[in-house]
Design a protein around this motif. Structure first.
Motif, PDB file in Angstrom:
ATOM      1  N   TYR A   1    -129.113  -2.437 -19.077  1.00 26.71           N
ATOM      2  CA  TYR A   1    -129.594  -1.058 -18.948  1.00 26.71           C
ATOM      3  C   TYR A   1    -129.508  -0.359 -20.306  1.00 26.71           C
ATOM      4  CZ  TYR A   1    -130.296   3.704 -17.436  1.00 26.71           C
ATOM      5  OH  TYR A   1    -130.802   4.975 -17.320  1.00 26.71           O
ATOM      6  N   LEU A   2    -130.608   0.120 -20.780  1.00 30.02           N
ATOM      7  CA  LEU A   2    -130.689   0.764 -22.110  1.00 30.02           C
ATOM      8  C   LEU A   2    -130.129  -0.152 -23.207  1.00 30.02           C
ATOM      9  CD1 LEU A   2    -129.632   4.422 -21.176  1.00 30.02           C
ATOM     10  CD2 LEU A   2    -131.939   3.460 -21.311  1.00 30.02           C
ATOM     11  N   ARG A   3    -130.264  -1.432 -22.999  1.00 30.14           N
ATOM     12  CA  ARG A   3    -129.764  -2.482 -23.918  1.00 30.14           C
ATOM     13  C   ARG A   3    -128.234  -2.472 -24.016  1.00 30.14           C
ATOM     14  NH1 ARG A   3    -134.287  -0.605 -26.875  1.00 30.14           N
ATOM     15  NH2 ARG A   3    -136.035  -2.025 -26.607  1.00 30.14           N
ATOM     16  N   GLY A   4    -127.607  -1.877 -23.023  1.00 30.01           N
ATOM     17  CA  GLY A   4    -126.143  -1.992 -22.967  1.00 30.01           C
ATOM     18  C   GLY A   4    -125.424  -0.673 -22.847  1.00 30.01           C
ATOM     19  N   ILE A   5    -124.727  -0.488 -21.723  1.00 20.67           N
ATOM     20  CA  ILE A   5    -123.837   0.664 -21.566  1.00 20.67           C
ATOM     21  C   ILE A   5    -122.437   0.130 -21.225  1.00 20.67           C
ATOM     22  CG2 ILE A   5    -125.743   2.155 -20.813  1.00 20.67           C
ATOM     23  CD1 ILE A   5    -124.567   2.071 -17.974  1.00 20.67           C
ATOM     24  N   PRO A   6    -121.396   0.902 -21.463  1.00 19.79           N
ATOM     25  CA  PRO A   6    -120.034   0.408 -21.194  1.00 19.79           C
ATOM     26  C   PRO A   6    -119.796   0.162 -19.709  1.00 19.79           C
ATOM     27  CG  PRO A   6    -120.004   2.512 -22.388  1.00 19.79           C
ATOM     28  CD  PRO A   6    -121.402   2.288 -21.952  1.00 19.79           C
ATOM     29  N   PHE A   7    -118.922  -0.805 -19.429  1.00 20.93           N
ATOM     30  CA  PHE A   7    -118.498  -0.965 -18.038  1.00 20.93           C
ATOM     31  C   PHE A   7    -117.026  -1.365 -17.979  1.00 20.93           C
ATOM     32  CE2 PHE A   7    -118.333  -5.469 -16.364  1.00 20.93           C
ATOM     33  CZ  PHE A   7    -118.549  -6.136 -17.565  1.00 20.93           C
ATOM     34  N   VAL A   8    -116.432  -1.017 -16.837  1.00 21.38           N
ATOM     35  CA  VAL A   8    -115.005  -1.262 -16.594  1.00 21.38           C
ATOM     36  C   VAL A   8    -114.894  -2.133 -15.346  1.00 21.38           C
ATOM     37  CG1 VAL A   8    -112.819  -0.139 -15.940  1.00 21.38           C
ATOM     38  CG2 VAL A   8    -114.328   0.940 -17.629  1.00 21.38           C
ATOM     39  N   GLN A   9    -114.014  -3.121 -15.408  1.00 19.28           N
ATOM     40  CA  GLN A   9    -113.810  -3.992 -14.245  1.00 19.28           C
ATOM     41  C   GLN A   9    -112.558  -3.540 -13.485  1.00 19.28           C
ATOM     42  OE1 GLN A   9    -115.456  -6.647 -13.009  1.00 19.28           O
ATOM     43  NE2 GLN A   9    -116.431  -7.797 -14.649  1.00 19.28           N
ATOM     44  N   ILE A  10    -112.723  -3.300 -12.184  1.00 23.54           N
ATOM     45  CA  ILE A  10    -111.564  -3.011 -11.333  1.00 23.54           C
ATOM     46  C   ILE A  10    -111.592  -4.024 -10.185  1.00 23.54           C
ATOM     47  CG2 ILE A  10    -110.309  -1.263 -10.021  1.00 23.54           C
ATOM     48  CD1 ILE A  10    -111.542   0.840 -11.740  1.00 23.54           C
ATOM     49  N   PRO A  11    -111.017  -5.221 -10.438  1.00 26.75           N
ATOM     50  CA  PRO A  11    -111.104  -6.299  -9.446  1.00 26.75           C
ATOM     51  C   PRO A  11    -110.193  -6.039  -8.250  1.00 26.75           C
ATOM     52  CG  PRO A  11    -109.785  -7.000 -11.340  1.00 26.75           C
ATOM     53  CD  PRO A  11    -110.329  -5.642 -11.670  1.00 26.75           C
ATOM     54  N   THR A  12    -110.707  -6.360  -7.054  1.00 23.96           N
ATOM     55  CA  THR A  12    -109.893  -6.183  -5.836  1.00 23.96           C
ATOM     56  C   THR A  12    -109.703  -7.507  -5.091  1.00 23.96           C
ATOM     57  OG1 THR A  12    -111.835  -5.627  -4.522  1.00 23.96           O
ATOM     58  CG2 THR A  12    -110.635  -3.784  -5.516  1.00 23.96           C
ATOM     59  N   THR A  13    -110.096  -8.621  -5.709  1.00 26.64           N
ATOM     60  CA  THR A  13    -109.756  -9.932  -5.141  1.00 26.64           C
ATOM     61  C   THR A  13    -108.950 -10.685  -6.188  1.00 26.64           C
ATOM     62  OG1 THR A  13    -111.693 -11.117  -5.977  1.00 26.64           O
ATOM     63  CG2 THR A  13    -111.927 -10.061  -3.824  1.00 26.64           C
ATOM     64  N   LEU A  14    -108.148 -11.636  -5.722  1.00 25.05           N
ATOM     65  CA  LEU A  14    -107.345 -12.433  -6.651  1.00 25.05           C
ATOM     66  C   LEU A  14    -108.253 -13.221  -7.589  1.00 25.05           C
ATOM     67  CD1 LEU A  14    -104.587 -13.495  -7.566  1.00 25.05           C
ATOM     68  CD2 LEU A  14    -104.704 -15.179  -5.720  1.00 25.05           C
ATOM     69  N   LEU A  15    -109.339 -13.749  -7.037  1.00 27.60           N
ATOM     70  CA  LEU A  15    -110.284 -14.522  -7.845  1.00 27.60           C
ATOM     71  C   LEU A  15    -110.833 -13.673  -8.991  1.00 27.60           C
ATOM     72  CD1 LEU A  15    -112.152 -17.267  -7.771  1.00 27.60           C
ATOM     73  CD2 LEU A  15    -113.876 -15.613  -7.143  1.00 27.60           C
ATOM     74  N   ALA A  16    -111.216 -12.448  -8.679  1.00 28.44           N
ATOM     75  CA  ALA A  16    -111.761 -11.571  -9.721  1.00 28.44           C
ATOM     76  C   ALA A  16    -110.676 -11.187 -10.721  1.00 28.44           C
ATOM     77  CB  ALA A  16    -112.379 -10.330  -9.082  1.00 28.44           C
ATOM     78  N   CYS A  17    -109.431 -10.990 -10.241  1.00 31.71           N
ATOM     79  CA  CYS A  17    -108.334 -10.630 -11.159  1.00 31.71           C
ATOM     80  C   CYS A  17    -108.091 -11.731 -12.183  1.00 31.71           C
ATOM     81  CB  CYS A  17    -107.028 -10.406 -10.396  1.00 31.71           C
ATOM     82  SG  CYS A  17    -106.946  -8.878  -9.481  1.00 31.71           S
ATOM     83  N   VAL A  18    -108.053 -12.986 -11.705  1.00 30.27           N
ATOM     84  CA  VAL A  18    -107.610 -14.056 -12.600  1.00 30.27           C
ATOM     85  C   VAL A  18    -108.764 -14.742 -13.319  1.00 30.27           C
ATOM     86  CG1 VAL A  18    -105.528 -14.524 -11.264  1.00 30.27           C
ATOM     87  CG2 VAL A  18    -107.587 -15.879 -10.812  1.00 30.27           C
TER      88      VAL A  18
ATOM     89  N   PHE B   1    -123.499 -12.794 -21.829  1.00 32.24           N
ATOM     90  CA  PHE B   1    -122.091 -12.626 -22.192  1.00 32.24           C
ATOM     91  C   PHE B   1    -121.939 -11.156 -22.569  1.00 32.24           C
ATOM     92  CE2 PHE B   1    -122.774 -17.136 -22.966  1.00 32.24           C
ATOM     93  CZ  PHE B   1    -121.653 -17.694 -22.369  1.00 32.24           C
ATOM     94  N   TYR B   2    -121.187 -10.417 -21.812  1.00 27.43           N
ATOM     95  CA  TYR B   2    -121.060  -8.976 -22.067  1.00 27.43           C
ATOM     96  C   TYR B   2    -119.669  -8.542 -21.612  1.00 27.43           C
ATOM     97  CZ  TYR B   2    -122.576  -4.103 -22.487  1.00 27.43           C
ATOM     98  OH  TYR B   2    -122.706  -2.793 -22.864  1.00 27.43           O
ATOM     99  N   GLN B   3    -118.849  -8.165 -22.575  1.00 30.47           N
ATOM    100  CA  GLN B   3    -117.442  -7.893 -22.255  1.00 30.47           C
ATOM    101  C   GLN B   3    -117.252  -6.479 -21.698  1.00 30.47           C
ATOM    102  OE1 GLN B   3    -115.281 -10.314 -22.480  1.00 30.47           O
ATOM    103  NE2 GLN B   3    -116.465 -11.761 -23.729  1.00 30.47           N
ATOM    104  N   PRO B   4    -116.328  -6.314 -20.754  1.00 28.93           N
ATOM    105  CA  PRO B   4    -115.995  -4.961 -20.267  1.00 28.93           C
ATOM    106  C   PRO B   4    -115.203  -4.196 -21.324  1.00 28.93           C
ATOM    107  CG  PRO B   4    -114.493  -6.571 -19.332  1.00 28.93           C
ATOM    108  CD  PRO B   4    -115.498  -7.358 -20.144  1.00 28.93           C
ATOM    109  N   ARG B   5    -115.063  -2.891 -21.150  1.00 30.43           N
ATOM    110  CA  ARG B   5    -114.239  -2.075 -22.060  1.00 30.43           C
ATOM    111  C   ARG B   5    -112.783  -2.066 -21.625  1.00 30.43           C
ATOM    112  NH1 ARG B   5    -117.140   1.531 -25.273  1.00 30.43           N
ATOM    113  NH2 ARG B   5    -119.111   0.501 -25.712  1.00 30.43           N
ATOM    114  N   LEU B   6    -112.562  -2.381 -20.347  1.00 36.49           N
ATOM    115  CA  LEU B   6    -111.214  -2.343 -19.797  1.00 36.49           C
ATOM    116  C   LEU B   6    -111.221  -3.095 -18.468  1.00 36.49           C
ATOM    117  CD1 LEU B   6    -108.319  -0.963 -19.996  1.00 36.49           C
ATOM    118  CD2 LEU B   6    -109.275   0.895 -18.610  1.00 36.49           C
ATOM    119  N   VAL B   7    -110.119  -3.763 -18.170  1.00 36.32           N
ATOM    120  CA  VAL B   7    -109.952  -4.377 -16.840  1.00 36.32           C
ATOM    121  C   VAL B   7    -108.654  -3.817 -16.259  1.00 36.32           C
ATOM    122  CG1 VAL B   7    -109.736  -6.524 -15.525  1.00 36.32           C
ATOM    123  CG2 VAL B   7    -111.079  -6.505 -17.656  1.00 36.32           C
TER     124      VAL B   7
END
Ligand code: GLY
Length: 350
Positions: free
Chosen positions: A118-135, A157-163
């Motif tokens: 979106y717009l060639r890239g906007i920031p995103f934050v990951q808030i995982p709620t499963t163990l699989l997503a956490c690890v 390949f696009y890294q989050p700003r925070l997990v």
């Protein structure tokens, strides 16, 4: 709280700790100025956590909006992605706004890919709620949607700003989903962390902060060395060649975690059969896998699975890279001729 710094192309922290979910707004504010925030979640997670995340973000000065997709792999599609992108555009989100992935791997992968284009890239934050997503899926920047031709075939390949990983959110998981995620925790032990494997054998919960943080550290170490998956990151695919084939042959009725558990056992058994790995390590793996409520075998034959595996995107030319355990804590990449895959699988199936 345990903080794991990831020094990838974008540097960010993975925060692991009980009670962090309620502090998501203030924690995000340390890395992103308050802005409009599109929270992407699914219809299972939304009733549990969307209001609380909105409230936390609002209290920190963000302006949140919740966007809900149906739960399940079907939402990791070009159709869902297209609708999400149109929504962002229609509602005039800008490059200084942000997305939040609230949920498991499907939501995280979809959100990350959407944020990357979106717009060639906007920031995103990951808030995982499963163990699989956490690890696993929330860390390392692999984002994607599925195509008709296969899983994760369109992505970035696009890294989050925070997990932000709060083990308290895992307590709402149905037992089978929790057990499923344990396969990826075992995986880190078998790849290169004997001590982690032993901690699990000692009965330490896979949902403990220490275990989650240790998995994330393992993943971080691999991602920092090979962010773009040209070499050693393939180690993280331990068990996955067989697993993807099982998923495909079962028409995705066998879950990813169960398939990874069977795949890890299968490849270690094949290594034992060829004298590459001690039998005692296979016995330990079988015992821990069962103890954590995961399956160790399936009904598909070697030829059927090999055919499915060879249509997987990870095949390169006439060869395929397998991750082979030489011992618990010592797995290595082995390039084998594609023609030998069926033989490996036959040796590995019980
Ligand atoms: N889930 C495997 C990887 O991130 O490379």
């Amino acid at each position: 709280m345990i903080t794991i710094q990831v020094n990838a192309s974008t540097k960010y922290d993975v925060l692991v700790g009980k009670g962090l979910f309620a502090r998501a707004g203030e924690l995000t504010k340390e890395v992103l100025s308050p802005c409009r925030a599109l929270i992407l979640t699914d219809d299972h997670v939304a009733p549990l956590y969307a209001n609380a995340l909105s409230a936390s973000l609002t209290a920190a000065g963000f302006v949140p909006e919740v966007y809900v997709v149906p739960h399940g792999e079907g939402s990791k599609s070009l159709g869902t992605l297209g609708a999400l992108l149109e929504h962002l555009a229609e509602h005039k989100y800008t490059r200084t706004d942000a997305m939040f992935a609230l949920g498991g791997g499907v939501v995280g992968d979809l959100c990350g890919f959407c944020a990357s284009v979106y717009l060639r890239g906007i920031p995103f934050v990951q808030i995982p709620t499963t163990l699989l997503a956490c690890v696993d899926s929330s860390v390392g920047g692999k984002t994607a949607v599925n195509l008709d031709a296969g899983k994760n075939l369109a992505g970035a390949f696009y890294q989050p700003r925070l997990v932000i990983c709060d083990p308290d959110t895992l307590s709402s998981l149905p037992p089978e989903i929790f057990a499923d995620s344990c396969a990826e925790v075992i995986k880190y032990g078998v790849i290169n962390d004997r001590a982690l494997f032993s901690m699990l054998e000692d009965g330490i919960s896979p949902a403990s902060e220490q275990i989650i943080a240790r998995c994330v550290q393992n993943k971080r170490d691999v991602v920092e060395k090979d962010e773009f998956d040209t070499g050693m990151r393939q180690l993280l695919n331990l068990g996955h060649t067989v697993a993807h084939a099982i998923e495909k042959c079962s028409n995705f009725q066998i879950s990813h975690g169960s398939a990874v558990a069977i795949g890890t056992v299968t490849i270690m058994r094949a290594a034992v059969a060829q004298g590459l790995c001690p039998t005692a390590d296979l016995d330990e793996l079988l015992s821990l896998t069962k103890q954590l409520g995961l399956p160790v075998s399936c009904d598909f034959g070697a030829d059927e699975l090999a055919k499915a595996a060879l249509s997987d995107k990870k095949r390169a030319g006439g060869s395929i890279t397998l991750v082979v355990p030489y011992a618990i804590g010592d797995s290595r990449l082995c390039k084998i001729p594609a023609a030998d895959v069926g033989t490996w699988f036959a040796k590995g199936l019980a």
